[in-house]
Design an enzyme around this catalytic site. Structure first.
Site, short mmCIF file in Angstrom:
data_model
loop_
_atom_site.label_atom_id
_atom_site.label_comp_id
_atom_site.label_asym_id
_atom_site.label_seq_id
_atom_site.Cartn_x
_atom_site.Cartn_y
_atom_site.Cartn_z
N HIS A 311 0.85 -1.19 0.00
CA HIS A 311 0.00 0.00 0.00
C HIS A 311 0.88 1.23 0.00
O HIS A 311 1.94 1.23 0.62
CB HIS A 311 -0.91 0.01 1.24
CG HIS A 311 -2.08 0.90 1.08
ND1 HIS A 311 -2.03 2.25 1.38
CD2 HIS A 311 -3.33 0.66 0.61
CE1 HIS A 311 -3.21 2.79 1.10
NE2 HIS A 311 -4.01 1.85 0.64
N ASP A 369 -7.99 -5.47 0.17
CA ASP A 369 -8.50 -6.15 -1.02
C ASP A 369 -8.15 -7.63 -1.07
O ASP A 369 -8.80 -8.40 -1.78
CB ASP A 369 -7.98 -5.46 -2.28
CG ASP A 369 -8.65 -4.11 -2.46
OD1 ASP A 369 -9.81 -4.01 -2.03
OD2 ASP A 369 -8.03 -3.19 -2.98
N1 CMC Z 1 4.16 -7.38 -4.91
C1 CMC Z 1 5.50 -7.39 -5.04
N2 CMC Z 1 6.30 -6.34 -4.81
C2 CMC Z 1 5.70 -5.20 -4.42
C3 CMC Z 1 4.30 -5.10 -4.26
C4 CMC Z 1 3.52 -6.25 -4.50
N3 CMC Z 1 2.20 -6.24 -4.36
N4 CMC Z 1 3.99 -3.86 -3.87
C5 CMC Z 1 5.13 -3.19 -3.79
N5 CMC Z 1 6.19 -4.00 -4.12
C6 CMC Z 1 7.61 -3.65 -4.11
C7 CMC Z 1 8.01 -2.76 -5.27
O1 CMC Z 1 8.44 -3.54 -6.38
C8 CMC Z 1 9.15 -1.97 -4.65
O2 CMC Z 1 10.28 -2.81 -4.59
P1 CMC Z 1 11.77 -2.18 -4.79
O3 CMC Z 1 11.94 -1.22 -3.63
O4 CMC Z 1 12.68 -3.35 -4.75
O5 CMC Z 1 11.75 -1.48 -6.11
C9 CMC Z 1 8.69 -1.76 -3.21
O6 CMC Z 1 7.83 -2.88 -2.92
C10 CMC Z 1 7.95 -0.45 -2.99
O7 CMC Z 1 6.82 -0.44 -3.83
P2 CMC Z 1 6.27 0.83 -4.61
O8 CMC Z 1 5.82 0.39 -5.99
O9 CMC Z 1 7.21 1.97 -4.50
O10 CMC Z 1 5.00 1.17 -3.75
P3 CMC Z 1 3.86 2.14 -4.17
O11 CMC Z 1 3.49 2.89 -2.94
O12 CMC Z 1 4.18 2.93 -5.37
O13 CMC Z 1 2.68 1.12 -4.61
C11 CMC Z 1 0.76 -0.23 -4.58
C12 CMC Z 1 1.61 0.78 -3.82
C13 CMC Z 1 -0.53 -0.50 -3.80
C14 CMC Z 1 0.35 0.34 -5.96
C15 CMC Z 1 1.57 -1.53 -4.76
O14 CMC Z 1 1.93 -2.04 -3.49
C16 CMC Z 1 0.82 -2.58 -5.56
O15 CMC Z 1 0.80 -2.52 -6.78
N6 CMC Z 1 0.16 -3.57 -4.85
C17 CMC Z 1 -0.63 -4.56 -5.54
C18 CMC Z 1 -1.94 -3.97 -5.95
C19 CMC Z 1 -2.87 -3.78 -4.77
O16 CMC Z 1 -3.07 -4.68 -3.98
N7 CMC Z 1 -3.49 -2.58 -4.71
C20 CMC Z 1 -4.51 -2.28 -3.70
C21 CMC Z 1 -4.16 -1.16 -2.81
S1 CMC Z 1 -5.28 -1.10 -1.41
C22 CMC Z 1 -6.75 -0.59 -2.07
C23 CMC Z 1 -6.82 0.86 -2.29
O17 CMC Z 1 -6.66 1.65 -1.33
O18 CMC Z 1 -7.08 1.21 -3.46
#
Ligand code: CMC
Length: 435
Positions: A311, A369
Site C-alpha cells: 500500500h 482487497d
Molecule cells: N508485490 C511485489 N512487490 C511489491 C508489491 C507487490 N504487491 N507492492 C510493492 N512492491 C515492491 C516494489 O516492487 C518496490 O520494490 P523495490 O523497492 O525493490 O523497487 C517496493 O515494494 C515499494 O513499492 P512501490 O511500488 O514503491 O510502492 P507504491 O506505494 O508505489 O505502490 C501499490 C503501492 C498498492 C500500488 C503496490 O503495493 C501494488 O501494486 N500492490 C498490488 C496492488 C494492490 O493490492 N493494490 C490495492 C491497494 S489497497 C486498495 C486501495 O486503497 O485502493
C-alpha cells in the site's frame, strides 16, 4: 496562522525564501508553498504526490506507519464493530454519528431514494451483456445527471445533499442491475423494509421465482465491506473526484470519474486482480506452486506482483485488512468453505508472504482487497463485480470529500503544473520536405 517557517536556499546564489509551516490536528506538518512560484518562478516537482498534501480535510486520517485509520476521529475498528454502514455514512457526510432519531431519519431518506428511473433499464440495454460491470457503472453513474437535472448544481448545498442521498441510495440498485443484466435475469426492485446491505444482496441474488432470505452473517460481512471501503483520505479516485468537481461539474459526473479511476488494478481493481491471481496459481498446481509464484514476484524483470499486498500509505498492517480477515474467517465458517482449495491457497499464500524477507523488508502486508475479494467470492459475488461493490461503498466518501471541497472558501479549480521536457519551439516544415 503559524509562527514556524521553513527556509529554502539555492546553490545558484538566488535569495532564500521562507514559507510558513502549517500543522493539522494530527499527522505530519506541511510547508505551505502556495507562494513559491510567485516568489521564485519555480514549481515543485512531485509526480505521484509522494510529498504533496493536495488539500486540507477533516474527514479521514491515516497513520500508515502505525496502521491507523480514523473516520472523523473514530478508529475504524470501533466503527466496524459498533456501527452499521448507515451510521458511518451519516458520520462521513455530516461529521457526527447519528443519534437514534437522526439515524431513523437518515436511513429513511436513503431508503426512499433506492429506486432508479424506469428509463435506466433502457439505457442499460445499450450495453453488451458481457461488458465489464465497471464500464457499465461508469456509464450509469454519469447518466444519473441526465435523470436528475433538479440536483446537479454543485454550488447549491441543498442540491448537493439530495444528490448525495440519491447516489448512496441508488448505487446498490445500479450495481445489482448491472449484474442481473449480465446474467440475463430480470431486475429486482429494491425492498425498503430491508437494511442497506440486505437489500443489496436481495437485489443481487433473488429472482421473481425465488426470494432471497438474508443470512445474518453474510449481511454483516457485506455491511463491513461497505464500512471498510467507505473512505480513505486523498487516494487516486477521491483526488479524481475532487479534481473533476473543482471545475464546477455536477456531482454525478464527478462520482462517475471516481468510478472510472477506481477501476484500475493498482487501486480498486486489486481485489479482482487478486482473485484472478489466485485462480492462475490454482490452475497451475495450487499450493505446491506458491514457491514458484513468489520467486516470480521477487524477480525484478517479471512485473508480476502479489496482488492484495502493499500500500502507498500503510507501511504496517492495513487495519482494514485485519477486520476483513476476521470477517473472512466468519464467512468461510458460516458457509463451510474452510477446506475449499482456493481459500486454502489464499491462506497459505498469505502465511508464506508474511514470513518472506522480500515482503517483510519492504513492509508489504496484505491490504483490505486481499480478503475482501475472498469474502465476496465466498458470498457468491461474481469476480468482475468486486470493484463495482468497492465503488458502491466508496461513493459516500467521494461525496463527503467533494462537499467538503466545495464548501471550503479557499477552494480553487485544481490545475497542476509540469516540468516540460519536450521539444523546444520549432518550425513546421512543408510535408514534402519532412523526412
Ligand atoms: N508485490 C511485489 N512487490 C511489491 C508489491 C507487490 N504487491 N507492492 C510493492 N512492491 C515492491 C516494489 O516492487 C518496490 O520494490 P523495490 O523497492 O525493490 O523497487 C517496493 O515494494 C515499494 O513499492 P512501490 O511500488 O514503491 O510502492 P507504491 O506505494 O508505489 O505502490 C501499490 C503501492 C498498492 C500500488 C503496490 O503495493 C501494488 O501494486 N500492490 C498490488 C496492488 C494492490 O493490492 N493494490 C490495492 C491497494 S489497497 C486498495 C486501495 O486503497 O485502493
Amino acid at each position: 496562522m503559524t509562527d514556524r517557517n521553513a527556509t529554502l536556499t539555492f546553490s545558484d546564489g538566488s535569495a532564500p525564501v521562507t514559507f510558513p509551516i502549517l500543522s493539522g490536528t494530527i499527522g505530519p506538518d506541511v510547508i505551505d508553498i502556495r507562494t513559491l512560484y510567485g516568489k521564485t518562478g519555480k514549481f515543485t516537482y512531485d509526480p505521484g504526490f509522494l510529498s504533496t498534501a493536495s488539500c486540507n480535510s477533516t474527514i479521514t486520517f491515516i497513520d500508515g506507519d502505525k496502521g491507523e485509520l480514523l473516520y472523523r476521529g473514530y478508529p475504524i475498528e470501533e466503527l466496524a464493530t459498533k456501527c452499521d454502514f448507515m451510521e458511518v455514512c451519516h458520520l462521513l457526510l455530516y461529521g457526527e454519528l447519528p443519534d437514534v432519531a437522526q439515524k431513523k431519519d437518515f436511513t429513511g431518506r436513503v431508503t426512499k431514494h433506492t429506486m432508479v428511473n424506469e428509463q435506466m433499464q433502457f439505457f442499460l440495454r445499450g450495453f453488451r451483456r458481457d461488458a465489464h460491470p465497471m464500464s457499465v457503472m461508469t456509464g450509469l453513474v454519469g447518466a444519473l445527471s441526465a435523470f436528475y437535472p433538479d440536483s446537479i448544481n454543485l454550488h447549491d448545498a441543498h442540491q448537493r445533499d439530495i444528490s448525495a442521498i440519491r447516489l448512496i441510495a441508488k448505487m446498490p440498485t445500479l450495481v445489482a442491475m448491472a449484474y442481473k443484466y449480465s446474467v440475463g435475469q430480470p431486475y429486482m426492485y429494491p425492498r425498503n423494509d430491508l437494511s442497506y446491505a440486505a437489500n443489496f444482496m436481495r437485489m443481487m441474488f433473488a429472482t421473481p421465482c425465488e426470494d432471497y432470505k438474508p443470512n445474518e452473517v453474510l449481511v454483516r460481512a457485506m455491511d463491513r465491506i461497505f464500512t471498510l471501503h467507505a473512505d480513505h483520505e486523498q487516494n487516486a479516485s477521491t483526488s479524481t473526484v475532487r479534481l473533476c468537481a473543482s471545475s464546477g461539474t455536477n456531482p454525478f459526473a464527478a462520482i462517475a470519474a471516481g468510478v472510472a479511476c477506481l477501476w484500475g488494478p493498482a487501486h480498486g481493481g486489486a481485489n479482482e486482480a487478486c482473485l484472478a491471481m489466485l485462480g492462475d496459481i490454482q490452475a497451475n498446481g495450487g499450493v505446491a506452486k506458491i514457491g514458484e509464484f513468489i520467486t516470480k514476484v521477487k524477480d525484478k524483470n517479471s512485473s508480476v506482483k502479489l496482488m492484495g499486498f502493499g500500500h502507498r500509505v500503510y507501511k504496517n498492517y492495513d487495519p482494514r485488512a485485519k477486520l476483513m480477515r476476521e470477517t473472512c474467517h466468519e464467512v468461510l465458517s458460516e458457509l463451510g468453505l474452510h477446506d475449499d482449495p482456493l481459500f486454502k491457497l489464499a491462506m497459505s499464500l498469505e502465511k508464506i508472504a508474511l514470513e518472506d524477507d522480500y515482503f517483510v523488508s519492504r513492509k508489504l502486508y496484505p491490504n483490505v482487497d486481499y480478503y475482501s475479494g475472498i469474502v465476496q467470492k465466498a458470498i457468491g459475488i461474481p469476480v468482475p463485480l468486486f470493484t463495482a461493490i468497492f465503488a458502491l461503498a466508496r461513493t459516500v466518501g467521494w461525496i463527503a470529500q467533494l462537499n467538503e471541497m466545495i464548501a471550503d472558501p479557499e477552494y480553487k479549480i485544481g490545475r497542476p503544473r509540469q516540468l516540460y521536457t519536450g521539444a523546444t519551439r520549432r518550425t513546421v516544415m512543408p510535408l514534402a520536405q519532412r523526412s
